[in-house]
Design a protein around this motif. Sequence first.
Motif, short mmCIF file in Angstrom:
data_model
loop_
_atom_site.label_atom_id
_atom_site.label_comp_id
_atom_site.label_asym_id
_atom_site.label_seq_id
_atom_site.Cartn_x
_atom_site.Cartn_y
_atom_site.Cartn_z
N ASP A 111 0.81 -1.18 -0.02
CA ASP A 111 0.20 0.24 0.08
C ASP A 111 0.77 1.25 -0.02
O ASP A 111 0.16 2.23 0.13
CB ASP A 111 -1.02 -0.14 1.10
CG ASP A 111 -0.26 0.03 2.64
OD1 ASP A 111 0.79 -0.30 2.73
OD2 ASP A 111 -1.20 -0.09 3.67
N ARG B 254 -14.08 -9.10 -1.26
CA ARG B 254 -13.30 -9.96 -1.88
C ARG B 254 -14.10 -10.75 -3.00
O ARG B 254 -13.49 -11.17 -3.84
CB ARG B 254 -12.93 -10.76 -0.50
CG ARG B 254 -11.68 -10.21 0.07
CD ARG B 254 -10.60 -11.34 0.79
NE ARG B 254 -9.88 -10.69 1.69
CZ ARG B 254 -8.73 -10.17 1.42
NH1 ARG B 254 -8.26 -10.06 -0.07
NH2 ARG B 254 -7.73 -9.72 2.10
N ARG C 141 -11.85 7.59 -3.90
CA ARG C 141 -11.19 6.26 -3.41
C ARG C 141 -10.59 6.10 -2.13
O ARG C 141 -10.44 7.21 -1.27
CB ARG C 141 -10.09 5.90 -4.76
CG ARG C 141 -10.49 5.99 -5.94
CD ARG C 141 -9.61 5.69 -6.97
NE ARG C 141 -9.76 5.67 -8.23
CZ ARG C 141 -9.08 5.67 -9.23
NH1 ARG C 141 -7.72 5.86 -9.12
NH2 ARG C 141 -9.55 5.73 -10.53
N ARG D 89 -8.61 3.16 0.50
CA ARG D 89 -8.16 1.88 0.95
C ARG D 89 -8.89 1.30 1.85
O ARG D 89 -9.34 1.79 3.07
CB ARG D 89 -6.55 1.96 1.45
CG ARG D 89 -5.66 2.62 0.72
CD ARG D 89 -4.19 3.00 1.31
NE ARG D 89 -4.54 4.31 2.40
CZ ARG D 89 -3.93 4.31 3.48
NH1 ARG D 89 -3.04 3.48 3.92
NH2 ARG D 89 -4.15 5.56 4.26
N ALA E 27 -8.73 -4.10 -0.38
CA ALA E 27 -8.93 -3.44 -1.71
C ALA E 27 -8.84 -1.95 -1.86
O ALA E 27 -8.74 -1.11 -0.93
CB ALA E 27 -10.51 -3.65 -2.04
N VAL E 28 -8.90 -1.61 -2.95
CA VAL E 28 -9.28 -0.10 -3.27
C VAL E 28 -10.55 0.06 -3.64
O VAL E 28 -11.03 -0.66 -4.61
CB VAL E 28 -8.20 0.62 -4.20
CG1 VAL E 28 -8.52 2.15 -4.66
CG2 VAL E 28 -6.91 0.47 -4.04
N THR F 5 -13.93 2.74 -4.58
CA THR F 5 -14.38 3.86 -5.33
C THR F 5 -15.82 4.23 -5.15
O THR F 5 -16.70 3.32 -5.20
CB THR F 5 -14.09 3.87 -7.08
OG1 THR F 5 -12.90 3.51 -7.10
CG2 THR F 5 -14.55 5.20 -7.57
N PRO G 169 -15.50 -2.15 -5.09
CA PRO G 169 -14.56 -2.37 -5.34
C PRO G 169 -13.57 -2.18 -6.53
O PRO G 169 -14.38 -2.60 -7.84
CB PRO G 169 -14.17 -4.01 -5.10
CG PRO G 169 -15.48 -4.40 -4.66
CD PRO G 169 -16.56 -3.12 -4.89
N ARG G 170 -12.58 -1.72 -6.66
CA ARG G 170 -11.87 -1.18 -7.82
C ARG G 170 -10.76 -2.02 -8.06
O ARG G 170 -10.60 -2.67 -9.36
CB ARG G 170 -11.32 0.28 -7.84
CG ARG G 170 -10.59 0.67 -9.29
CD ARG G 170 -10.39 2.10 -8.94
NE ARG G 170 -9.76 2.47 -10.21
CZ ARG G 170 -10.37 2.98 -11.50
NH1 ARG G 170 -11.70 2.99 -11.22
NH2 ARG G 170 -9.76 3.59 -12.44
N VAL G 171 -9.96 -2.43 -7.10
CA VAL G 171 -9.08 -3.53 -7.22
C VAL G 171 -9.03 -4.25 -5.87
O VAL G 171 -9.13 -3.68 -4.55
CB VAL G 171 -7.43 -2.94 -7.25
CG1 VAL G 171 -6.62 -3.75 -7.06
CG2 VAL G 171 -7.54 -1.86 -8.51
N VAL G 172 -9.26 -5.49 -5.90
CA VAL G 172 -9.12 -6.48 -4.85
C VAL G 172 -8.04 -7.21 -4.69
O VAL G 172 -7.34 -7.68 -5.76
CB VAL G 172 -10.44 -7.45 -4.72
CG1 VAL G 172 -10.40 -8.25 -3.87
CG2 VAL G 172 -11.63 -6.65 -4.93
N PHE G 173 -7.22 -7.13 -3.70
CA PHE G 173 -5.94 -7.78 -3.45
C PHE G 173 -6.30 -9.31 -2.96
O PHE G 173 -7.08 -9.55 -2.01
CB PHE G 173 -5.15 -6.95 -2.65
CG PHE G 173 -4.84 -5.78 -3.18
CD1 PHE G 173 -3.80 -5.64 -3.97
CD2 PHE G 173 -5.45 -4.70 -2.98
CE1 PHE G 173 -3.36 -4.43 -4.65
CE2 PHE G 173 -5.16 -3.42 -3.15
CZ PHE G 173 -4.03 -3.24 -4.12
#
Length: 98
Positions: free
Chosen positions: A23, A43, A66, A68, A78-79, A81, A91-95
């Motif tokens: 991050d 997730r 956005r 965290r 995730a990030v 939005t 969720p824009r990006v899920v880790f």
Amino acid sequence: LPLAQLQEALRDGTWRDLLLPIDYGLVDFPAVSLECAEERDVRHGGPLSADLSAFAPLGEPFPGQRCRAYAADGSLVAVLTYDDEARLWRPRVVFASL
């Protein structure tokens, strides 16, 4: 890093000391902590209501904002939005979890 420093770290096995947290590049985004059920939903790609207590510290969100999102154990999930029309954090990006 200079290439020579990286090569030396690879040789002597200290390369992990040179890694930055995942991050590191996201510190300009505000952070929220998710409950277990909220983490599970994110997730799996599900949105979260803006009315959840996790988002209270952010104040009134703006369209496209956005943030965290972290799990209870402190890991980055995730990030997200903000979708103003639906009043949802998507969720824009899920880790991946380890």
